[in-house]
Design an enzyme around this catalytic site. Structure first.
Site, PDB file in Angstrom:
ATOM      1  N   ARG A 176      -8.874   0.461  -3.620  1.00  0.00           N
ATOM      2  CA  ARG A 176      -7.485   0.063  -3.313  1.00  0.00           C
ATOM      3  C   ARG A 176      -7.000   0.632  -1.986  1.00  0.00           C
ATOM      4  NH1 ARG A 176      -9.458  -2.622  -6.073  1.00  0.00           N
ATOM      5  NH2 ARG A 176      -9.186  -2.932  -8.297  1.00  0.00           N
ATOM      6  N   SER A 226      -0.888  -3.192 -12.185  1.00  0.00           N
ATOM      7  CA  SER A 226      -1.174  -1.795 -12.561  1.00  0.00           C
ATOM      8  C   SER A 226      -0.414  -0.876 -11.620  1.00  0.00           C
ATOM      9  CB  SER A 226      -2.663  -1.503 -12.419  1.00  0.00           C
ATOM     10  OG  SER A 226      -3.378  -2.300 -13.323  1.00  0.00           O
ATOM     11  N   GLU A 296      -0.700   3.167  -7.392  1.00  0.00           N
ATOM     12  CA  GLU A 296      -1.355   2.032  -6.735  1.00  0.00           C
ATOM     13  C   GLU A 296      -0.273   1.195  -6.036  1.00  0.00           C
ATOM     14  OE1 GLU A 296      -4.405  -0.126  -8.861  1.00  0.00           O
ATOM     15  OE2 GLU A 296      -3.743  -2.005  -8.002  1.00  0.00           O
TER      16      GLU A 296
HETATM   17  C1  LIG Z   1       0.372  -9.510 -12.983  1.00  0.00           C
HETATM   18  C2  LIG Z   1      -0.369  -8.789 -11.881  1.00  0.00           C
HETATM   19  C3  LIG Z   1      -1.730  -8.629 -11.968  1.00  0.00           C
HETATM   20  C4  LIG Z   1      -2.422  -7.955 -10.959  1.00  0.00           C
HETATM   21  N1  LIG Z   1      -3.769  -7.810 -11.077  1.00  0.00           N
HETATM   22  C5  LIG Z   1      -4.464  -7.188 -10.088  1.00  0.00           C
HETATM   23  C6  LIG Z   1      -5.874  -7.033 -10.170  1.00  0.00           C
HETATM   24  O1  LIG Z   1      -6.511  -7.442 -11.107  1.00  0.00           O
HETATM   25  N2  LIG Z   1      -6.502  -6.395  -9.145  1.00  0.00           N
HETATM   26  C7  LIG Z   1      -5.845  -5.902  -8.067  1.00  0.00           C
HETATM   27  O2  LIG Z   1      -6.483  -5.359  -7.148  1.00  0.00           O
HETATM   28  N3  LIG Z   1      -4.505  -6.042  -7.967  1.00  0.00           N
HETATM   29  C8  LIG Z   1      -3.805  -6.657  -8.939  1.00  0.00           C
HETATM   30  N4  LIG Z   1      -2.448  -6.793  -8.834  1.00  0.00           N
HETATM   31  C9  LIG Z   1      -1.759  -6.193  -7.683  1.00  0.00           C
HETATM   32  C10 LIG Z   1      -1.627  -7.115  -6.464  1.00  0.00           C
HETATM   33  O3  LIG Z   1      -1.671  -8.484  -6.831  1.00  0.00           O
HETATM   34  C11 LIG Z   1      -2.689  -6.820  -5.409  1.00  0.00           C
HETATM   35  O4  LIG Z   1      -2.631  -5.486  -4.958  1.00  0.00           O
HETATM   36  C12 LIG Z   1      -2.545  -7.737  -4.191  1.00  0.00           C
HETATM   37  O5  LIG Z   1      -3.670  -7.561  -3.364  1.00  0.00           O
HETATM   38  C13 LIG Z   1      -1.290  -7.456  -3.373  1.00  0.00           C
HETATM   39  O6  LIG Z   1      -1.092  -8.555  -2.512  1.00  0.00           O
HETATM   40  P1  LIG Z   1       0.357  -9.001  -2.023  1.00  0.00           P
HETATM   41  O7  LIG Z   1       0.176 -10.105  -1.055  1.00  0.00           O
HETATM   42  O8  LIG Z   1       1.244  -9.257  -3.160  1.00  0.00           O
HETATM   43  O9  LIG Z   1       0.809  -7.700  -1.251  1.00  0.00           O
HETATM   44  P2  LIG Z   1       2.204  -6.910  -1.336  1.00  0.00           P
HETATM   45  O10 LIG Z   1       2.419  -6.418  -2.716  1.00  0.00           O
HETATM   46  O11 LIG Z   1       3.261  -7.717  -0.716  1.00  0.00           O
HETATM   47  O12 LIG Z   1       1.860  -5.674  -0.404  1.00  0.00           O
HETATM   48  C14 LIG Z   1       0.935  -4.686  -0.800  1.00  0.00           C
HETATM   49  C15 LIG Z   1       0.543  -3.875   0.435  1.00  0.00           C
HETATM   50  O13 LIG Z   1      -0.209  -4.708   1.307  1.00  0.00           O
HETATM   51  C16 LIG Z   1       0.417  -4.762   2.598  1.00  0.00           C
HETATM   52  N5  LIG Z   1       0.250  -6.116   3.137  1.00  0.00           N
HETATM   53  C17 LIG Z   1       0.583  -7.293   2.564  1.00  0.00           C
HETATM   54  N6  LIG Z   1       0.250  -8.322   3.376  1.00  0.00           N
HETATM   55  C18 LIG Z   1      -0.300  -7.759   4.485  1.00  0.00           C
HETATM   56  C19 LIG Z   1      -0.819  -8.279   5.706  1.00  0.00           C
HETATM   57  N7  LIG Z   1      -0.852  -9.583   5.979  1.00  0.00           N
HETATM   58  N8  LIG Z   1      -1.281  -7.402   6.640  1.00  0.00           N
HETATM   59  C20 LIG Z   1      -1.254  -6.054   6.408  1.00  0.00           C
HETATM   60  N9  LIG Z   1      -0.771  -5.501   5.297  1.00  0.00           N
HETATM   61  C21 LIG Z   1      -0.299  -6.348   4.343  1.00  0.00           C
HETATM   62  C22 LIG Z   1       1.879  -4.434   2.340  1.00  0.00           C
HETATM   63  O14 LIG Z   1       2.521  -3.952   3.509  1.00  0.00           O
HETATM   64  C23 LIG Z   1       1.755  -3.395   1.245  1.00  0.00           C
HETATM   65  O15 LIG Z   1       1.444  -2.137   1.795  1.00  0.00           O
HETATM   66  C24 LIG Z   1      -1.726  -7.452  -9.835  1.00  0.00           C
HETATM   67  C25 LIG Z   1      -0.342  -7.642  -9.743  1.00  0.00           C
HETATM   68  C26 LIG Z   1       0.339  -8.303 -10.752  1.00  0.00           C
HETATM   69  C27 LIG Z   1       1.824  -8.510 -10.613  1.00  0.00           C
END
Ligand SMILES: Cc1cc2nc3c(=O)[nH]c(=O)nc-3n(C[C@H](O)[C@H](O)[C@H](O)COP(=O)(O)OP(=O)(O)OC[C@H]3O[C@@H](n4cnc5c(N)ncnc54)[C@H](O)[C@@H]3O)c2cc1C
Length: 305
Positions: A176, A226, A296
Site C-alpha cells: 500500500r 479497509s 491505510e
Molecule cells: C468498498 C471498498 C473496497 C475496497 N477494497 C480494496 C481492496 O480490495 N484493495 C485495495 O488495495 N484497496 C481497496 N479499497 C481502497 C481503495 O479503493 C484503494 O486504495 C484505491 O486504490 C484508492 O483509489 P482512489 O482513486 O479512490 O484514491 P483516493 O482514495 O482518492 O486517494 C488515495 C490516495 O491516492 C492519491 N491519489 C489518487 N489519485 C492520484 C493520482 N492520479 N496521482 C497521485 N496520487 C493520487 C491520493 O492523493 C491519496 O493519497 C477499497 C475501498 C472501498 C471503499
C-alpha cells in the site's frame, strides 16, 4: 491571493465548468463525508493538468489530488487550496497484451475491459473501487494480486509540473505504498502488461472474487474500505473483532458488524465521528494486543471551526 483570483487565473486555460469554488467533497468521497474544497478542478487534458499543477506550485497553493475518494477521509472543515480530480482523463487503450490507462479511469472498468479481450492479470482489481491514479499511489491489491504484479511504467507530473516516466523499479511499490505518495507525484497514466488467458477461467475468477467481496464486505454502506493496514503476522479485522469493537462507534459511524476492518457511515456520520471511531479502535487493539494499527486510509483537510 483569494480563491476568486485563483478561479480567474485558471479559467484562462480551463472551461468554467471544470473549476468550482467551495465544492462539497462529500459528493466525491466514498465515505460521503468531508467539507468543501476552496477550488475543485477537473481538467480535460494533460496540458491543462500540467497548467494547474504549475500554477499551484508557482503560487504556493496547496494541491491535493483526489482520485475516486475510496481510500480518503476528508475532515469536516474541508480542504484549503486546490483539489484536483482527473476524472476526465479516463481513456483506456488496449494494444495486444499492453494496456495504457489514464489516471481517471476506474480500475474496475479496466479490469473488466481487459477480461473481455481474454487478458489475464487484472482480475484481482475487479472490485477495487479506485481510479488508476489512486491504485498506483496505493499499490492497490486484493486476493493475492497487486498493481505491482502487472505494471510496466507510469507517467507522472512532479510537484513542479515536470513530466516523468517512471519504470516499475523506480516506482518503489510496496504494501500500500509507492514513490508517488512519497514524493507527491501526480499520476497521468499507467501502462500494464498482461497475458493472454482462458476467457472461461478469467470470468470464473472475477465471479468468484465478486462473490467473496459481496458476501464479506459491507458494500451496502458508504466506507473507505479497509481502514488499517495488515499488521505483520495478523489481520487487522480479526484483532478489531477480538477486541469487541464491532457495532461500536461515534455518531453515525460504526465498526462494521459484517467486516471489522471497515468503518461504515451508517447514518449521516461526520468525519469527526469517523475519526473518533478510528481512534477508539486503535486504542482497543493496542490495549488488548499491544499492536499499533497503522492507517491505510488517508486523512486530509481541516477540522470544522
Ligand atoms: C468498498 C471498498 C473496497 C475496497 N477494497 C480494496 C481492496 O480490495 N484493495 C485495495 O488495495 N484497496 C481497496 N479499497 C481502497 C481503495 O479503493 C484503494 O486504495 C484505491 O486504490 C484508492 O483509489 P482512489 O482513486 O479512490 O484514491 P483516493 O482514495 O482518492 O486517494 C488515495 C490516495 O491516492 C492519491 N491519489 C489518487 N489519485 C492520484 C493520482 N492520479 N496521482 C497521485 N496520487 C493520487 C491520493 O492523493 C491519496 O493519497 C477499497 C475501498 C472501498 C471503499
Amino acid at each position: 491571493m483569494s480563491k476568486q483570483k485563483w478561479f480567474q487565473d485558471l479559467v484562462t486555460q480551463l472551461d468554467t465548468k471544470n473549476v468550482k469554488i467551495d465544492e462539497s467533497l462529500n459528493l466525491h468521497t466514498m465515505t460521503r463525508m468531508g467539507g468543501v474544497a476552496d477550488l475543485f478542478v477537473t481538467p480535460e487534458t494533460e496540458d491543462q493538468t500540467a497548467f494547474v499543477v504549475q500554477y499551484a506550485y508557482n503560487n504556493d497553493i496547496p494541491l491535493l489530488l483526489l482520485g475516486n475518494g475510496s481510500n480518503m477521509v476528508v475532515r469536516d472543515g474541508g480542504v484549503r487550496g486546490i483539489v484536483l480530480r482527473l476524472e476526465n482523463l479516463n481513456k483506456v487503450t488496449i494494444n495486444g497484451n499492453q494496456v495504457i490507462a489514464e489516471s481517471g479511469a476506474d480500475i474496475i472498468d479496466v479490469s473488466r475491459a481487459v477480461a473481455k479481450e481474454s487478458l489475464t492479470g487484472l482480475e484481482f482489481a475487479c472490485g477495487i473501487p479506485g481510479s488508476i491514479g489512486g491504485a498506483m499511489a496505493m499499490n492497490a491489491g486484493a486476493y493475492g494480486g497487486e498493481v505491482q504484479d502487472v505494471i510496466v511504467q507510469c507517467t507522472v507530473l512532479t510537484p513542479s509540473g515536470e513530466k516523468l516516466i517512471l519504470s516499475k523499479e523506480k516506482l518503489e511499490l510496496g504494501y500500500r505504498k509507492s514513490i508517488i505518495s512519497k514524493e507527491g507525484y501526480y499520476v497521468l497514466s499507467a501502462e500494464f502488461e498482461l497475458h493472454l488467458g482462458d476467457p472461461a477461467e478469467i470470468n470464473a475468477k472475477i465471479a468468484d472474487l465478486t462473490f467473496q467481496r459481496e458476501s464479506k464486505q459491507p458494500l451496502e454502506y458508504p466506507s473507505a474500505g479497509s481502514v488499517f493496514k495488515r499488521p505483520p503476522g495478523h489481520f487487522a479485522g480479526k484483532l478489531i473483532q477480538d477486541s469487541g469493537m464491532q457495532g461500536k462507534g461515534f455518531g453515525g459511524a460504526e465498526v462494521s458488524t459484517k467486516h471489522a476492518g471497515f468503518i461504515v457511515n451508517k447514518d449521516n456520520a461526520t468525519a469527526t465521528d469517523y475519526i473518533s471511531t478510528i481512534e477508539m479502535v486503535k486504542e482497543a487493539v493496542k490495549e488488548n494486543f499491544g499492536i499499533e494499527l497503522e492507517l491505510e486510509v488517508k486523512i486530509v483537510g481541516e477540522n470544522k471551526k
